[in-house]
Scaffold this active site. Sequence first.
Site, PDB file in Angstrom:
ATOM      1  N   SER A  71       0.611  -1.190   0.001  1.00  0.00           N
ATOM      2  CA  SER A  71      -0.078   0.110  -0.019  1.00  0.00           C
ATOM      3  C   SER A  71       1.033   1.211  -0.014  1.00  0.00           C
ATOM      4  CB  SER A  71      -0.896   0.187   1.112  1.00  0.00           C
ATOM      5  OG  SER A  71      -1.801  -1.059   1.193  1.00  0.00           O
TER       6      SER A  71
HETATM    7  N1  SAH Z   1      -0.764  -4.765   3.951  1.00  0.00           N
HETATM    8  C1  SAH Z   1      -0.133  -4.956   2.612  1.00  0.00           C
HETATM    9  C2  SAH Z   1      -1.057  -5.122   1.541  1.00  0.00           C
HETATM   10  C3  SAH Z   1      -1.146  -6.123   0.648  1.00  0.00           C
HETATM   11  S1  SAH Z   1      -2.050  -6.152  -0.778  1.00  0.00           S
HETATM   12  C4  SAH Z   1       1.240  -4.396   2.458  1.00  0.00           C
HETATM   13  O1  SAH Z   1       1.562  -3.440   3.141  1.00  0.00           O
HETATM   14  O2  SAH Z   1       2.025  -4.875   1.807  1.00  0.00           O
HETATM   15  C5  SAH Z   1      -3.693  -6.911   0.273  1.00  0.00           C
HETATM   16  C6  SAH Z   1      -3.126  -8.488   0.566  1.00  0.00           C
HETATM   17  O3  SAH Z   1      -4.332  -9.108   0.947  1.00  0.00           O
HETATM   18  C7  SAH Z   1      -2.839  -9.483  -0.625  1.00  0.00           C
HETATM   19  O4  SAH Z   1      -1.553  -9.975  -0.108  1.00  0.00           O
HETATM   20  C8  SAH Z   1      -3.876 -10.545  -0.672  1.00  0.00           C
HETATM   21  O5  SAH Z   1      -3.258 -11.721  -1.177  1.00  0.00           O
HETATM   22  C9  SAH Z   1      -4.308 -10.446   0.704  1.00  0.00           C
HETATM   23  N2  SAH Z   1      -5.878 -10.993   0.876  1.00  0.00           N
HETATM   24  C10 SAH Z   1      -7.093 -10.848  -0.043  1.00  0.00           C
HETATM   25  N3  SAH Z   1      -7.948 -11.507   0.297  1.00  0.00           N
HETATM   26  C11 SAH Z   1      -7.596 -12.249   1.809  1.00  0.00           C
HETATM   27  C12 SAH Z   1      -8.186 -12.953   2.701  1.00  0.00           C
HETATM   28  N4  SAH Z   1      -9.395 -13.343   2.292  1.00  0.00           N
HETATM   29  N5  SAH Z   1      -7.556 -13.298   3.685  1.00  0.00           N
HETATM   30  C13 SAH Z   1      -6.174 -12.916   4.064  1.00  0.00           C
HETATM   31  N6  SAH Z   1      -5.550 -12.298   2.904  1.00  0.00           N
HETATM   32  C14 SAH Z   1      -6.100 -11.750   1.771  1.00  0.00           C
END
Ligand code: SAH
Length: 221
Positions: A71
């Site tokens: 993000s």
């Molecule tokens: N907080 C992270 C953002 C990553 S993007 C950072 O700072 O890098 C969002 C993430 O949510 C992705 O890695 C995706 O695989 C995960 N995601 C999506 N649906 C999900 C679910 N149901 N349970 C756990 N993770 C999930």
Amino acid sequence: MTDKPQTRGIGMTSQRTRDRLIERLRAQGITSAAVLDAIRSVPRHLFVDEALASRAYEDTALPIGNNQTISQPYIVARMSESILRAEKHDKVLEIGTGSGYQTAILARLFKRVYSIERIRTLYEQTAKLLHKMQVANISLRCADGYKGLPHVAPFDAIIITAAPPDLPLVLLEQLAPGGCMVVPVGAHGSQKLLRLTRQGNQFKEELLDYVSFVPMLTGRG
Ligand code: SAH
């Protein structure tokens, strides 16, 4: 966190470059000293691919593989600041570990961080990185975040870093009284960043911003 040269960074990853990011976040309205300090001290360039390290302190989202993104720092700051409104800062649950950057920031703001990622390769890569960086007060899981962690609940705060189509009720139930959830809700292109504060069995809802997150999917990846 260790203070090796790689952690300190040089050139485009130096402390000066990072301080400029802090100034930009302040100018955009981030006021929490704890959040700004956490962002100043967590080396974001270690959470992205080496080829992208020189862009790590730009205020932009970057790819982290598996079609996912780390993000934008402003959004990380805004979401972190908004859950600090919770009454207590003992236990926080993060859904969507991804690169682990938000997790490392939360580890400086809460006593214990629980974080769930559904994609196994990302989970493994990030677990290794956070271990190497000696971030100790975290528990990572590879699972479907929609279920939360009922055996660890209630949480003082819950932060969701992928966008569900509707409010995730199972997760709201895992929030402690006086606790806060921050979540981007809606389909791609029209997501609202909401804060929900638990007051007894009622939830106060506030619109914080309009955002663009990857979708929150069901099941394991
Ligand atoms: N907080 C992270 C953002 C990553 S993007 C950072 O700072 O890098 C969002 C993430 O949510 C992705 O890695 C995706 O695989 C995960 N995601 C999506 N649906 C999900 C679910 N149901 N349970 C756990 N993770 C999930």
